[in-house]
Design a protein around this motif. Sequence first.
Motif, PDB file in Angstrom:
ATOM      1  N   VAL A 131     -22.479  43.395 -18.736  1.00  0.00           N
ATOM      2  CA  VAL A 131     -21.672  42.195 -18.960  1.00  0.00           C
ATOM      3  C   VAL A 131     -21.342  41.535 -17.626  1.00  0.00           C
ATOM      4  O   VAL A 131     -21.468  40.317 -17.473  1.00  0.00           O
ATOM      5  CB  VAL A 131     -20.382  42.532 -19.747  1.00  0.00           C
ATOM      6  N   GLU A 132     -20.942  42.336 -16.651  1.00  0.00           N
ATOM      7  CA  GLU A 132     -20.592  41.782 -15.343  1.00  0.00           C
ATOM      8  C   GLU A 132     -21.792  41.101 -14.693  1.00  0.00           C
ATOM      9  O   GLU A 132     -21.661  40.037 -14.091  1.00  0.00           O
ATOM     10  CB  GLU A 132     -20.006  42.874 -14.444  1.00  0.00           C
ATOM     11  N   LYS A 133     -22.973  41.669 -14.826  1.00  0.00           N
ATOM     12  CA  LYS A 133     -24.189  41.046 -14.277  1.00  0.00           C
ATOM     13  C   LYS A 133     -24.466  39.703 -14.958  1.00  0.00           C
ATOM     14  O   LYS A 133     -24.857  38.739 -14.307  1.00  0.00           O
ATOM     15  CB  LYS A 133     -25.387  41.981 -14.420  1.00  0.00           C
ATOM     16  N   ARG A 134     -24.262  39.644 -16.245  1.00  0.00           N
ATOM     17  CA  ARG A 134     -24.465  38.381 -16.969  1.00  0.00           C
ATOM     18  C   ARG A 134     -23.444  37.329 -16.533  1.00  0.00           C
ATOM     19  O   ARG A 134     -23.775  36.157 -16.383  1.00  0.00           O
ATOM     20  CB  ARG A 134     -24.405  38.603 -18.478  1.00  0.00           C
ATOM     21  N   LEU A 135     -22.212  37.745 -16.327  1.00  0.00           N
ATOM     22  CA  LEU A 135     -21.179  36.816 -15.854  1.00  0.00           C
ATOM     23  C   LEU A 135     -21.522  36.275 -14.465  1.00  0.00           C
ATOM     24  O   LEU A 135     -21.352  35.083 -14.191  1.00  0.00           O
ATOM     25  CB  LEU A 135     -19.810  37.494 -15.839  1.00  0.00           C
ATOM     26  N   LEU A 136     -22.019  37.144 -13.603  1.00  0.00           N
ATOM     27  CA  LEU A 136     -22.382  36.728 -12.240  1.00  0.00           C
ATOM     28  C   LEU A 136     -23.556  35.742 -12.219  1.00  0.00           C
ATOM     29  O   LEU A 136     -23.756  35.048 -11.225  1.00  0.00           O
ATOM     30  CB  LEU A 136     -22.716  37.951 -11.382  1.00  0.00           C
ATOM     31  N   ALA A 137     -24.291  35.655 -13.312  1.00  0.00           N
ATOM     32  CA  ALA A 137     -25.424  34.725 -13.386  1.00  0.00           C
ATOM     33  C   ALA A 137     -24.964  33.279 -13.614  1.00  0.00           C
ATOM     34  O   ALA A 137     -25.766  32.353 -13.495  1.00  0.00           O
ATOM     35  CB  ALA A 137     -26.391  35.150 -14.492  1.00  0.00           C
ATOM     36  N   PHE A 138     -23.691  33.064 -13.914  1.00  0.00           N
ATOM     37  CA  PHE A 138     -23.158  31.714 -14.067  1.00  0.00           C
ATOM     38  C   PHE A 138     -22.931  31.135 -12.675  1.00  0.00           C
ATOM     39  O   PHE A 138     -22.319  31.792 -11.818  1.00  0.00           O
ATOM     40  CB  PHE A 138     -21.828  31.723 -14.832  1.00  0.00           C
ATOM     41  N   GLU A 139     -23.389  29.916 -12.459  1.00  0.00           N
ATOM     42  CA  GLU A 139     -23.192  29.272 -11.169  1.00  0.00           C
ATOM     43  C   GLU A 139     -21.694  29.140 -10.885  1.00  0.00           C
ATOM     44  O   GLU A 139     -20.931  28.682 -11.733  1.00  0.00           O
ATOM     45  CB  GLU A 139     -23.837  27.887 -11.159  1.00  0.00           C
ATOM     46  N   PRO A 147     -17.856  37.651  -7.630  1.00  0.00           N
ATOM     47  CA  PRO A 147     -17.179  38.921  -7.923  1.00  0.00           C
ATOM     48  C   PRO A 147     -15.686  38.777  -8.225  1.00  0.00           C
ATOM     49  O   PRO A 147     -15.168  39.489  -9.078  1.00  0.00           O
ATOM     50  CB  PRO A 147     -17.401  39.740  -6.648  1.00  0.00           C
ATOM     51  N   LYS A 148     -14.991  37.880  -7.553  1.00  0.00           N
ATOM     52  CA  LYS A 148     -13.551  37.709  -7.787  1.00  0.00           C
ATOM     53  C   LYS A 148     -13.287  37.188  -9.198  1.00  0.00           C
ATOM     54  O   LYS A 148     -12.400  37.677  -9.897  1.00  0.00           O
ATOM     55  CB  LYS A 148     -12.940  36.774  -6.738  1.00  0.00           C
ATOM     56  N   THR A 149     -14.061  36.192  -9.620  1.00  0.00           N
ATOM     57  CA  THR A 149     -13.906  35.660 -10.977  1.00  0.00           C
ATOM     58  C   THR A 149     -14.194  36.743 -12.013  1.00  0.00           C
ATOM     59  O   THR A 149     -13.452  36.881 -12.992  1.00  0.00           O
ATOM     60  CB  THR A 149     -14.823  34.443 -11.197  1.00  0.00           C
ATOM     61  N   VAL A 150     -15.246  37.508 -11.798  1.00  0.00           N
ATOM     62  CA  VAL A 150     -15.584  38.592 -12.726  1.00  0.00           C
ATOM     63  C   VAL A 150     -14.457  39.619 -12.767  1.00  0.00           C
ATOM     64  O   VAL A 150     -14.055  40.064 -13.848  1.00  0.00           O
ATOM     65  CB  VAL A 150     -16.933  39.247 -12.348  1.00  0.00           C
ATOM     66  N   PHE A 190     -11.530  38.081 -14.759  1.00  0.00           N
ATOM     67  CA  PHE A 190     -11.848  37.983 -16.181  1.00  0.00           C
ATOM     68  C   PHE A 190     -11.886  39.362 -16.841  1.00  0.00           C
ATOM     69  O   PHE A 190     -11.278  39.580 -17.893  1.00  0.00           O
ATOM     70  CB  PHE A 190     -13.183  37.260 -16.386  1.00  0.00           C
ATOM     71  N   MET A 191     -12.574  40.291 -16.213  1.00  0.00           N
ATOM     72  CA  MET A 191     -12.756  41.607 -16.827  1.00  0.00           C
ATOM     73  C   MET A 191     -11.470  42.422 -16.858  1.00  0.00           C
ATOM     74  O   MET A 191     -11.327  43.304 -17.709  1.00  0.00           O
ATOM     75  CB  MET A 191     -13.866  42.377 -16.109  1.00  0.00           C
ATOM     76  N   ARG A 192     -10.543  42.129 -15.976  1.00  0.00           N
ATOM     77  CA  ARG A 192      -9.250  42.819 -15.987  1.00  0.00           C
ATOM     78  C   ARG A 192      -8.622  42.727 -17.379  1.00  0.00           C
ATOM     79  O   ARG A 192      -8.004  43.671 -17.851  1.00  0.00           O
ATOM     80  CB  ARG A 192      -8.344  42.178 -14.931  1.00  0.00           C
ATOM     81  N   GLU A 193      -8.813  41.604 -18.048  1.00  0.00           N
ATOM     82  CA  GLU A 193      -8.239  41.420 -19.397  1.00  0.00           C
ATOM     83  C   GLU A 193      -9.283  41.624 -20.494  1.00  0.00           C
ATOM     84  O   GLU A 193      -9.013  42.264 -21.498  1.00  0.00           O
ATOM     85  CB  GLU A 193      -7.647  40.017 -19.508  1.00  0.00           C
TER      86      GLU A 193
END
Length: 142
Positions: free
Chosen positions: A115-123, A127-130, A133-136
Motif C-alpha cells: 500500500v505504501e509503495k502504491r501511495l508513493l507512486a502518486f506525484e 514518505p512524510k505524506t505516507v 496518512f498511514m498513521r490513521e
Amino acid sequence: MAAETSAEDLGIGITRGEVELFKWFVASFLFGKRIQRDIAAEAYRVLVERNQLDTPRKLRDCGQRRLVQLLGQARYVRYDESTATRLLKLGDKLLAEYDGRLGCLRELGVTRDGVEKRLLAFEGVGPKTVEIFMREAARVWF
C-alpha cells in the motif's frame, strides 16, 4: 492542535468509509509539505469543508485555476501552483487506476508495504505524506 494533527482533530471520521479516507488523504497530502500546520489545516478546511472537494472526481473537476484560488484563500501560497497541479493528478490517478477508491488501492496493495509503495507512486506524495496518512489509515486497514 497537538504536535501531530489527527483525522479527529479535523473532524474526519476515518472509520466511516471511503469519503472520510479520501478526506484524510487530502489532509495528509497538505500536511506532508513544508508548510505551517495551521496553514495546511486551513487549506484542508477551504478545500474539503467549505468547497466540498471530498471525492477524487470533485477534486479533479475543480480545475487548476480554482484550486490555486482556494489554496490562496487558506494562505497556502508558497506551493499553490505545484500543489494544485498535484492535487489534480492525485484525483486523476485515483480515478484511472483505482476506480476513485482508496479501498481499491488497499486491496491491490495487499500488505502495508504494498500500500505504501502504491501511495508513493502518486506525484507529490513522499514518505512524510505516507507516514501521516498511514498513521490513521492503518488502524482501519490492517
